[in-house]
Design an enzyme around this catalytic site. Structure first.
Site, PDB file in Angstrom:
ATOM      1  N   ASN A 260       0.810  -1.222   0.000  1.00  0.00           N
ATOM      2  CA  ASN A 260       0.000   0.000   0.000  1.00  0.00           C
ATOM      3  C   ASN A 260       0.843   1.273   0.000  1.00  0.00           C
ATOM      4  OD1 ASN A 260      -2.461  -1.415   0.080  1.00  0.00           O
ATOM      5  ND2 ASN A 260      -2.206  -1.746   2.267  1.00  0.00           N
ATOM      6  N   CYS A 261       2.158   1.132   0.071  1.00  0.00           N
ATOM      7  CA  CYS A 261       3.073   2.274   0.159  1.00  0.00           C
ATOM      8  C   CYS A 261       3.724   2.523  -1.199  1.00  0.00           C
ATOM      9  CB  CYS A 261       4.139   1.986   1.216  1.00  0.00           C
ATOM     10  SG  CYS A 261       5.477   3.191   1.255  1.00  0.00           S
ATOM     11  N   GLY A 262       3.585   3.734  -1.704  1.00  0.00           N
ATOM     12  CA  GLY A 262       4.161   4.081  -2.998  1.00  0.00           C
ATOM     13  C   GLY A 262       5.675   3.948  -3.026  1.00  0.00           C
TER      14      GLY A 262
END
Length: 114
Positions: free
Chosen positions: A10-12
């Site tokens: 979920n982390c870019g």
């Protein structure tokens, strides 16, 4: 070369770091979704030591209750225990290769150990 990324999909920044690793030639990659499979306090201590960081420097503040819990000022063992118990407190992504460990913020830091 073997590489392990402690990854949050979920982390870019974590996704961008993973893409760099996937595109690098000759990398035997292990992806650990640390929110599903948290590292132990001992593993975290080793990773931070090898990265030249304190556990407090690896503590995720944004989007967590770390400050309310007093973790930025807590001792190493308290911080590591909190991270192992509640892995959302781990800043991401951590990457380990034969050349060392980096907290890859920004994602380009991963190139230092490729």
């Amino acid at each position: 070369m073997k590489a392990t990324i402690w990854h949050n999909p979920n982390c870019g920044t974590s996704r961008k770091t993973l893409a760099i690793l996937e595109e690098a030639p000759g990398i035997e990659l292990t992806v650990v979704e640390y929110l599903k499979t948290p590292p132990s306090a001992e593993t975290l201590a080793r990773l931070y030591r090898d990265a030249g960081l304190t556990p407090q420097q690896g503590l995720r503040l944004r989007g967590t209750d770390a400050e309310e819990r007093g973790l930025p000022e807590a001792d190493n063992s308290t911080v590591l225990a909190a991270m192992a118990a509640d892995p959302i407190l781990i800043e991401r992504p951590l990457v380990e290769t034969d050349k060392g460990v980096r907290l890859c913020r920004p994602q380009e830091k991963v190139r230092e150990i490729l």
